[in-house]
Design a protein around this motif. Structure first.
Motif, PDB file in Angstrom:
ATOM      1  N   THR A  81       4.890  -5.675   0.442  1.00 17.13           N
ATOM      2  CA  THR A  81       3.369  -4.911   0.360  1.00 17.13           C
ATOM      3  C   THR A  81       3.119  -4.549  -0.989  1.00 17.13           C
ATOM      4  OG1 THR A  81       3.855  -2.634   1.080  1.00 17.13           O
ATOM      5  CG2 THR A  81       3.012  -4.235   2.773  1.00 17.13           C
ATOM      6  N   VAL A 113      -0.016  -6.257  -2.314  1.00 16.21           N
ATOM      7  CA  VAL A 113      -1.177  -5.822  -1.487  1.00 16.21           C
ATOM      8  C   VAL A 113      -1.736  -4.255  -1.675  1.00 16.21           C
ATOM      9  CG1 VAL A 113      -2.240  -5.611   0.970  1.00 16.21           C
ATOM     10  CG2 VAL A 113      -0.492  -7.611   0.201  1.00 16.21           C
ATOM     11  N   ASP A 114      -0.605  -3.724  -2.030  1.00 11.42           N
ATOM     12  CA  ASP A 114      -1.022  -2.121  -2.151  1.00 11.42           C
ATOM     13  C   ASP A 114      -1.680  -1.992  -3.431  1.00 11.42           C
ATOM     14  OD1 ASP A 114       0.543  -1.459   0.139  1.00 11.42           O
ATOM     15  OD2 ASP A 114       2.359  -1.028  -1.006  1.00 11.42           O
ATOM     16  N   PHE A 174      -4.445  -3.340  -4.308  1.00 13.04           N
ATOM     17  CA  PHE A 174      -5.798  -3.634  -3.741  1.00 13.04           C
ATOM     18  C   PHE A 174      -6.677  -2.519  -3.250  1.00 13.04           C
ATOM     19  CE2 PHE A 174      -4.200  -7.899  -3.714  1.00 13.04           C
ATOM     20  CZ  PHE A 174      -5.262  -9.090  -4.117  1.00 13.04           C
ATOM     21  N   GLU A 192      -9.387  -0.591  -0.566  1.00 17.39           N
ATOM     22  CA  GLU A 192      -9.411  -0.711   0.768  1.00 17.39           C
ATOM     23  C   GLU A 192     -10.192  -1.904   1.182  1.00 17.39           C
ATOM     24  OE1 GLU A 192      -7.502   1.220   3.091  1.00 17.39           O
ATOM     25  OE2 GLU A 192      -6.478   2.113   1.221  1.00 17.39           O
ATOM     26  N   LYS A 198      -7.945  -4.875   0.765  1.00 10.01           N
ATOM     27  CA  LYS A 198      -6.828  -4.975   1.633  1.00 10.01           C
ATOM     28  C   LYS A 198      -7.458  -5.748   2.905  1.00 10.01           C
ATOM     29  CE  LYS A 198      -3.932  -1.121   0.037  1.00 10.01           C
ATOM     30  NZ  LYS A 198      -3.628  -0.185   0.266  1.00 10.01           N
ATOM     31  N   ARG A 199      -8.705  -5.193   3.325  1.00 12.87           N
ATOM     32  CA  ARG A 199      -9.316  -5.547   4.796  1.00 12.87           C
ATOM     33  C   ARG A 199      -9.625  -7.053   4.454  1.00 12.87           C
ATOM     34  NH1 ARG A 199     -14.977  -4.523   6.697  1.00 12.87           N
ATOM     35  NH2 ARG A 199     -14.828  -4.665   8.869  1.00 12.87           N
ATOM     36  N   GLU A 234      -6.286  -8.953   4.449  1.00 14.87           N
ATOM     37  CA  GLU A 234      -6.030  -9.052   6.062  1.00 14.87           C
ATOM     38  C   GLU A 234      -6.743 -10.019   6.891  1.00 14.87           C
ATOM     39  OE1 GLU A 234      -4.428  -5.665   9.522  1.00 14.87           O
ATOM     40  OE2 GLU A 234      -6.021  -5.423   7.780  1.00 14.87           O
TER      41      GLU A 234
END
Length: 161
Positions: A73, A76-77, A79, A81, A84-85, A88
C-alpha cells in the motif's frame, strides 16, 4: 446484499469445517491403513485433493469477504481519503469484471466435463470441478457487497460511515 453475503459466509464456513474434518479423517485413516495394516486405501489421495480444491476456493472467497489478502500500500497511502475510496471502487470493479470472465469460462468448462469420472473414486468430475465456479460465485457476491456498501457510504469528517 449484506444478508446474502452473510448467508453465503455462513454456508462457506460450514462447508469448510465439514470438508477439513473429512480430509483430516481420510488422511489419518489412510496413514493408519497403509503403515499399520499394510492395506492402503486407494482413493484417499484423490479424495483429499478434491477436498483441498473445494477448501481452497471457499477459503479464497472468505478471504475476500474479510479483506484479508496481502497488499502493498505504499502508493495507495499517498492518496487522500477521497482518492483512496475512488481507487478502492475502481479496484473492486476491475476484480468483479475479471471474476465475471472467469465465472463464464469456468461454467463452460464445468459443462464440458459432465461425462467424465475420476480415476479412483469413479465420481463424476463435475463434483470436484464445481469448486471453481462455486468459489468464484461466492467471491463475486462478497466483492459486489463491498462495492455496493462503498457506494452507499458518505464521507464525513475523514471517515466513511
Amino acid at each position: 446484499m449484506n444478508k446474502l453475503s452473510s448467508w453465503v459466509e455462513t454456508l462457506e464456513k460450514f462447508m469448510a469445517m465439514i470438508l477439513i474434518a473429512a480430509m483430516t479423517i481420510i488422511i489419518a485413516v489412510a496413514v493408519l491403513f497403509r503403515y499399520f495394516l499394510n492395506a492402503p486405501i486407494f482413493w484417499a489421495s484423490e479424495a483429499s485433493i478434491f477436498i483441498m480444491a473445494w477448501v481452497t476456493f471457499l477459503g479464497g472467497s472468505l478471504g475476500l469477504k474479510y479483506r484479508s489478502q496481502a497488499s502493498v500500500t505504499f502508493l495507495v497511502d499517498r492518496f487522500s481519503e477521497k482518492g483512496k475510496r475512488y481507487l478502492e471502487m475502481v479496484s473492486y470493479i476491475i476484480i468483479l469484471v475479471f471474476i465475471g470472465i472467469l465465472l463464464y469460462l469456468s461454467y463452460q468448462w464445468l459443462f464440458s466435463v459432465t461425462h467424465q469420472t475420476s480415476s479412483s473414486m469413479r465420481i463424476p468430475m463435475w463434483i470436484p470441478y464445481a469448486s471453481v465456479p462455486v468459489g468464484l460465485s461466492f467471491a463475486f457476491i462478497h466483492l459486489l457487497t463491498h462495492l455496493v456498501n462503498l457506494f452507499k457510504t458518505k464521507e464525513q469528517g475523514g471517515q466513511t460511515t
